[in-house]
Scaffold this motif. Sequence first.
Motif, short mmCIF file in Angstrom:
data_model
loop_
_atom_site.label_atom_id
_atom_site.label_comp_id
_atom_site.label_asym_id
_atom_site.label_seq_id
_atom_site.Cartn_x
_atom_site.Cartn_y
_atom_site.Cartn_z
N ASP A 24 -134.47 43.54 0.97
CA ASP A 24 -134.60 42.51 2.00
C ASP A 24 -134.14 43.05 3.36
O ASP A 24 -134.76 42.76 4.40
N LYS A 25 -133.06 43.82 3.35
CA LYS A 25 -132.56 44.40 4.60
C LYS A 25 -133.59 45.33 5.23
O LYS A 25 -133.82 45.32 6.44
N LYS A 26 -134.21 46.16 4.39
CA LYS A 26 -135.20 47.10 4.89
C LYS A 26 -136.40 46.38 5.49
O LYS A 26 -136.91 46.75 6.56
N LYS A 27 -136.86 45.33 4.82
CA LYS A 27 -137.99 44.55 5.32
C LYS A 27 -137.66 43.92 6.68
O LYS A 27 -138.47 43.95 7.62
N LEU A 28 -136.46 43.37 6.79
CA LEU A 28 -136.06 42.75 8.04
C LEU A 28 -135.85 43.79 9.14
O LEU A 28 -136.16 43.55 10.31
N ALA A 29 -135.34 44.97 8.76
CA ALA A 29 -135.16 46.04 9.74
C ALA A 29 -136.50 46.44 10.35
O ALA A 29 -136.60 46.68 11.56
N ASP A 30 -137.54 46.51 9.53
CA ASP A 30 -138.88 46.83 10.04
C ASP A 30 -139.38 45.75 11.01
O ASP A 30 -139.99 46.06 12.04
N GLN A 31 -139.10 44.49 10.68
CA GLN A 31 -139.52 43.41 11.55
C GLN A 31 -138.77 43.45 12.89
O GLN A 31 -139.35 43.20 13.96
N ILE A 32 -137.48 43.75 12.82
CA ILE A 32 -136.68 43.86 14.04
C ILE A 32 -137.18 45.02 14.89
O ILE A 32 -137.28 44.93 16.12
N HIS A 33 -137.50 46.13 14.22
CA HIS A 33 -138.00 47.32 14.91
C HIS A 33 -139.31 47.01 15.63
O HIS A 33 -139.50 47.39 16.80
N THR A 34 -140.20 46.32 14.95
CA THR A 34 -141.47 45.93 15.56
C THR A 34 -141.25 45.03 16.77
O THR A 34 -141.86 45.22 17.84
N ARG A 35 -140.36 44.06 16.61
CA ARG A 35 -140.09 43.13 17.70
C ARG A 35 -139.47 43.84 18.91
O ARG A 35 -139.76 43.50 20.06
N ALA A 36 -138.62 44.84 18.67
CA ALA A 36 -137.99 45.56 19.77
C ALA A 36 -139.03 46.26 20.65
O ALA A 36 -138.92 46.27 21.88
N PHE A 37 -140.07 46.81 20.02
CA PHE A 37 -141.14 47.42 20.80
C PHE A 37 -142.01 46.35 21.48
O PHE A 37 -142.50 46.55 22.60
N GLU A 38 -142.20 45.21 20.82
CA GLU A 38 -143.01 44.14 21.41
C GLU A 38 -142.39 43.61 22.70
O GLU A 38 -143.11 43.32 23.66
N ILE A 39 -141.08 43.46 22.71
CA ILE A 39 -140.43 42.91 23.91
C ILE A 39 -139.89 44.02 24.82
O ILE A 39 -139.41 43.74 25.91
N GLY A 40 -139.97 45.28 24.36
CA GLY A 40 -139.54 46.40 25.20
C GLY A 40 -138.07 46.41 25.49
O GLY A 40 -137.65 46.46 26.66
N THR A 41 -137.25 46.36 24.45
CA THR A 41 -135.80 46.37 24.67
C THR A 41 -135.35 47.64 25.39
O THR A 41 -134.53 47.60 26.31
N HIS A 42 -135.92 48.79 25.01
CA HIS A 42 -135.54 50.08 25.57
C HIS A 42 -136.54 51.12 25.07
O HIS A 42 -137.44 50.79 24.27
N ALA A 43 -136.37 52.34 25.49
CA ALA A 43 -137.25 53.42 25.02
C ALA A 43 -136.42 54.48 24.32
O ALA A 43 -135.57 55.12 24.95
N PRO A 44 -136.62 54.69 23.00
CA PRO A 44 -135.96 55.82 22.33
C PRO A 44 -136.62 57.12 22.77
O PRO A 44 -137.85 57.19 22.91
N LEU A 45 -135.81 58.14 23.02
CA LEU A 45 -136.34 59.37 23.63
C LEU A 45 -136.12 60.61 22.77
O LEU A 45 -136.14 61.73 23.28
N GLY A 46 -135.91 60.42 21.45
CA GLY A 46 -135.79 61.57 20.56
C GLY A 46 -134.36 61.84 20.13
O GLY A 46 -133.41 61.26 20.68
N GLU A 47 -134.23 62.73 19.16
CA GLU A 47 -132.92 63.03 18.58
C GLU A 47 -132.55 64.50 18.78
O GLU A 47 -133.42 65.37 18.89
#
Length: 531
Positions: free
Chosen positions: A480-503
């Motif tokens: 359940d956590k993994k499923k929700l994490a994917d949804q949160i990840h998708t939403r973060a890109f939809e609203i443009g919280t920030h830009a990850p720039l690599g590791e």
Amino acid sequence: MTLLRRTFVAAALMATTTLATLTPGTALAQEKVLRVVPHSNLAILDPIWTTAYMSRNHGYMIYDTLFATDEKANIKPQMVDTWSVSGDNRLWTFKLRKGLEFHDGKPVTSEDVVASLQRWGKRDAMGSGLMQFVQRMDTPAPDTFRIFLGEACGFVLEALGKPSSNVPFIMPKRIAETDAFKQIEEHIGSGPYVFKKDEFKPGDKAVYVKNTKYVPRNEPPSGTAGGKHVYVDRVEWNLALRDAQAQLNALKKGEVDVIEALGFDFYEAAKKDADIQLPTYANLGMQYMARFNHLHKPFDNPKVRQAAIAAMTQEPFLRAQVGVKELYKSCPSMFICNTPFGSTAGSDLQAKSNLRKAQELLKASGYDGTTIVIMKPTDLASIQKLPDVAAQLLRQAGFKVDLQAMDWQTLVGRRAKKDAPDKGGWHMFLTAWQAFDVWSPIANPITDTRGEKSGWFGWASDDKMITLRNEFMRATAEADKKKLADQIHTRAFEIGTHAPLGEYMQPMAARKNISGFFINNSNVYWNLKKD
């Protein structure tokens, strides 16, 4: 007595005094000083008020924690001796271990703990998440505190053992009662070192001396857990030595013992030097990111933020800032690749973008030509090239950009301002996070979208993200956590919280006479020996 004889006697007495002072066995001769060049200047001494890593590292020197995270991400007790939880997972009872004492000689009590947790919970993303479930906390005994939850949640120990910014450090009650949005003025902890406030000079040096009364745990050090043994008398942070070449030269000459963040341009040279080691202190890397200010135009528009994300593909940042291919990798996940919640959901906006796509998105967004104020730190080698790359990519996409240079501590202070960019505020800054800070949807401060009530700078606002994050907090099954994490990840890109720039991996360099390095994924200075 003749003048000649008086001169001879005086010289003999001076020589005798000097010899006695330097005779092995005296305090001066035996004092071992570990000289460190930290990654930046130390200006803010309150590790709850800011997420800056220099403030966090300062915190680890002088404070202690209830729990800690080992190198395998397991939560281990630190100040806590024993604990229990009720059958419905709503009442947590903790007992402190014996021998805990603040640097002023007063014992650590449960009242200090509760006051510290309350202040931390008002600033930290994970802490504020936990406090949503907390009905109350009490102190039935000086060594015992209890947390009563309104409903069960699955991350109590993970929150109390959070290894990085903001760390729930324990302070004396009188200090912890300081308003969470004001900086503390006293710096007294119960940790392995004592801060020498009288020797502190911002921009010059910070000094810590061994806490001789500290009682370390018996377990070996691992991550931020285990025994915090101190084998030197004094640690000096050289805050003035900011040039990367000068740092390496000082290390070669033995003028300093450790460079916390070796300049990437000098990685190969240090690697070949017979007197220098590159200690392994991390098994997880760091993540670069660009943060938008969601309060002011044009980044109050999610479509403009999406256009900016599309413009900032990762490879140019990594190549310019790190340059050493073995030390970096592109990663589409905001939650760190190859970790439990690492995700690619929604990341095509950036991962499969190009300049033309970014230009099209910006044109369609209604961008009004507002000049973007990007803050650029001049004294933090590990990130100082990122703003230049961002400015170039954004200009190519069609943005107007004003790159404003300042030292890192000025940037840290300015990013807390909510003023309009033309009145001393900002539009964007770039920084780096250690993996533990961002690999969980709860710990990651970017997922806190409570607007101006949120604890981290940029102040994103989104009700849907809040709902998803709350569901994640309540989830106990890993699927359940993994499923929700994917949804949160998708939403973060939809609203443009920030830009990850690599590791990337940040190399550390040290003289070969320094031993005791271990995997901690931070910058801590216990367990080190100087031969």
